[in-house]
Design an enzyme around this catalytic site. Structure first.
Site, PDB file in Angstrom:
ATOM      1  CG  ASN A 109      -1.840  -1.191   1.237  1.00 25.85           C
ATOM      2  OD1 ASN A 109      -2.005  -1.847   0.208  1.00 25.85           O
ATOM      3  ND2 ASN A 109      -2.414  -1.492   2.373  1.00 25.85           N
ATOM      4  CG  HIS A 126       3.712  -1.935  -4.820  1.00 28.58           C
ATOM      5  ND1 HIS A 126       2.546  -2.649  -4.898  1.00 28.58           N
ATOM      6  CD2 HIS A 126       4.690  -2.787  -5.224  1.00 28.58           C
ATOM      7  CE1 HIS A 126       2.810  -3.881  -5.322  1.00 28.58           C
ATOM      8  NE2 HIS A 126       4.100  -3.992  -5.515  1.00 28.58           N
TER       9      HIS A 126
HETATM   10  N1  APR Z   1     -10.421  -7.187   4.999  1.00 28.44           N
HETATM   11  C1  APR Z   1      -9.563  -8.077   4.424  1.00 28.44           C
HETATM   12  N2  APR Z   1      -9.444  -8.229   3.097  1.00 28.44           N
HETATM   13  C2  APR Z   1     -10.210  -7.442   2.308  1.00 28.44           C
HETATM   14  C3  APR Z   1     -11.110  -6.479   2.830  1.00 28.44           C
HETATM   15  C4  APR Z   1     -11.209  -6.375   4.257  1.00 28.44           C
HETATM   16  N3  APR Z   1     -12.022  -5.519   4.847  1.00 28.44           N
HETATM   17  N4  APR Z   1     -11.697  -5.856   1.788  1.00 28.44           N
HETATM   18  C5  APR Z   1     -11.187  -6.396   0.669  1.00 28.44           C
HETATM   19  N5  APR Z   1     -10.289  -7.363   0.972  1.00 28.44           N
HETATM   20  C6  APR Z   1      -9.455  -8.195   0.090  1.00 28.44           C
HETATM   21  C7  APR Z   1     -10.123  -8.511  -1.237  1.00 28.44           C
HETATM   22  O1  APR Z   1     -10.908  -9.678  -1.126  1.00 28.44           O
HETATM   23  C8  APR Z   1      -8.914  -8.708  -2.153  1.00 28.44           C
HETATM   24  O2  APR Z   1      -8.503 -10.044  -2.173  1.00 28.44           O
HETATM   25  O3  APR Z   1      -8.297  -7.457  -0.236  1.00 28.44           O
HETATM   26  C9  APR Z   1      -7.819  -7.866  -1.504  1.00 28.44           C
HETATM   27  C10 APR Z   1      -7.442  -6.630  -2.280  1.00 28.44           C
HETATM   28  O4  APR Z   1      -6.842  -7.023  -3.481  1.00 28.44           O
HETATM   29  P1  APR Z   1      -6.348  -5.976  -4.560  1.00 28.44           P
HETATM   30  O5  APR Z   1      -7.392  -4.915  -4.752  1.00 28.44           O
HETATM   31  O6  APR Z   1      -5.892  -6.728  -5.756  1.00 28.44           O
HETATM   32  O7  APR Z   1      -5.107  -5.260  -3.823  1.00 28.44           O
HETATM   33  P2  APR Z   1      -3.609  -5.753  -3.676  1.00 28.44           P
HETATM   34  O8  APR Z   1      -3.519  -7.233  -3.653  1.00 28.44           O
HETATM   35  O9  APR Z   1      -3.036  -5.003  -2.535  1.00 28.44           O
HETATM   36  O10 APR Z   1      -2.970  -5.222  -5.014  1.00 28.44           O
HETATM   37  C11 APR Z   1      -1.579  -5.381  -5.203  1.00 28.44           C
HETATM   38  O11 APR Z   1      -1.592  -4.260  -7.300  1.00 28.44           O
HETATM   39  O12 APR Z   1      -2.740  -2.672  -8.403  1.00 28.44           O
HETATM   40  C12 APR Z   1      -1.543  -2.963  -7.829  1.00 28.44           C
HETATM   41  O13 APR Z   1       0.135  -1.585  -6.934  1.00 28.44           O
HETATM   42  C13 APR Z   1      -1.194  -2.004  -6.717  1.00 28.44           C
HETATM   43  O14 APR Z   1      -0.288  -2.494  -4.540  1.00 28.44           O
HETATM   44  C14 APR Z   1      -1.276  -2.863  -5.485  1.00 28.44           C
HETATM   45  C15 APR Z   1      -1.024  -4.264  -6.025  1.00 28.44           C
END
Ligand code: APR
Length: 255
Positions: A109, A126
């Site tokens: 994040n 990131h």
């Molecule tokens: N508690 C726990 N998990 C949650 C919640 C919550 N309240 N709300 C959503 N999630 C989960 C979703 O189910 C999903 O699997 O968090 C995850 C978020 O996934 P992404 O949106 O893909 O985010 P992330 O994995 O951090 O993305 C990685 O991709 O787009 C790039 O650079 C950006 O750092 C980011 C990277």
């Protein structure tokens, strides 16, 4: 053969005992900040549903249209000023108070919520939303919470300044430190990440396939998040639920 992960609602599992001297690696993703009101990327209504990744999160997109990219990150900066950490960020900060340097927090994040909860030494692989750097010279990045909604800012050298975030096609920050911490941990926990973006998504798989270089034993790998991640096979357990509800009772700190 490596067993399949146990996937179940978080309440079905016991807290994880944490002893002093244990090395813990925590990787967080957008899901940990969702309950603070920051949109995730890939959920319904997520940021990538409303924007093309190629336009706002690649070096090529920035070259094509700097004002659009700065508007996108400026809106995120304005939002970052309004949000607060939730119980999941606080639980990780408490774990850090207990373990000291034996806790390695690595986040995908760009928001500052771990720090606002009191966590120290968080590695933002990131990059960070509230920092700016030059796209042309090697002047060090600097703290910057300003919004550039109309005209993109320029460096003294004349080149455009850019947000100090890592875009698709760029190398994440701190990979050496991350590699060393992954190779020597006793427990690996991912919180709220879809497991779709590498190299972050590959860290759990490394831990599950290679024993610790320090102890020769395999570390436990645990996922906590709303739903089964794409890399679920890399975890011993997937504890399903909201981070803000599960994290406060996830760790049992033992004297
Ligand atoms: N508690 C726990 N998990 C949650 C919640 C919550 N309240 N709300 C959503 N999630 C989960 C979703 O189910 C999903 O699997 O968090 C995850 C978020 O996934 P992404 O949106 O893909 O985010 P992330 O994995 O951090 O993305 C990685 O991709 O787009 C790039 O650079 C950006 O750092 C980011 C990277």
């Amino acid at each position: 053969m490596i067993p399949l992960p146990r996937v179940a609602p978080g309440v079905a599992f016991s807290p994880i005992p944490i002893r002093r001297g244990m090395r813990v690696f925590v990787l967080t993703g957008a899901g940990i900040s969702a309950e603070s009101g920051i949109r995730t990327f890939r959920d319904a209504g997520g940021l990538w549903e409303q924007h093309r990744i190629e336009d706002v999160a690649t070096p090529e997109g920035f070259l094509r249209n700097p004002p659009l990219v700065w508007r996108f990150y400026s809106e995120r900066r304005q939002q970052a000023g309004l949000v607060s950490p939730n119980p999941a960020h606080h639980a990780i900060a408490r774990l850090g108070d207990f373990l000291g340097e034996d806790l390695f927090v690595c986040t995908q994040n760009v928001d500052p919520l771990h720090e606002r909860a009191g966590a120290r030494g968080v590695l933002h692989m990131h990059g960070e939303l509230l920092r700016t750097r030059c796209s042309g010279c090697d002047r060090p990045s600097f703290e910057d919470d300003r919004a550039y909604l109309d005209r993109p800012p320029r460096c003294e050298c004349g080149a455009l300044l850019r947000p100090d975030v890592v875009w698709f096609g760029e190398i994440p920050k701190g990979m050496d430190q991350i590699g060393a911490a992954v190779a020597s941990c006793d427990l690996f926990v991912t919180v709220g990440s879809s497991g779709a973006v590498y190299p972050a998504a590959g860290l759990a798989s490394h831990v599950r396939n290679f024993p610790s270089v320090r102890t020769g034993r395999f570390a436990r790998t645990i996922y906590v998040g709303l739903e089964r991640p794409e890399n679920a096979h890399s975890f011993d357990e997937c504890r399903l639920g909201k981070a803000g509800e599960l994290l406060p009772d996830l760790f049992k700190l033992e004297g």
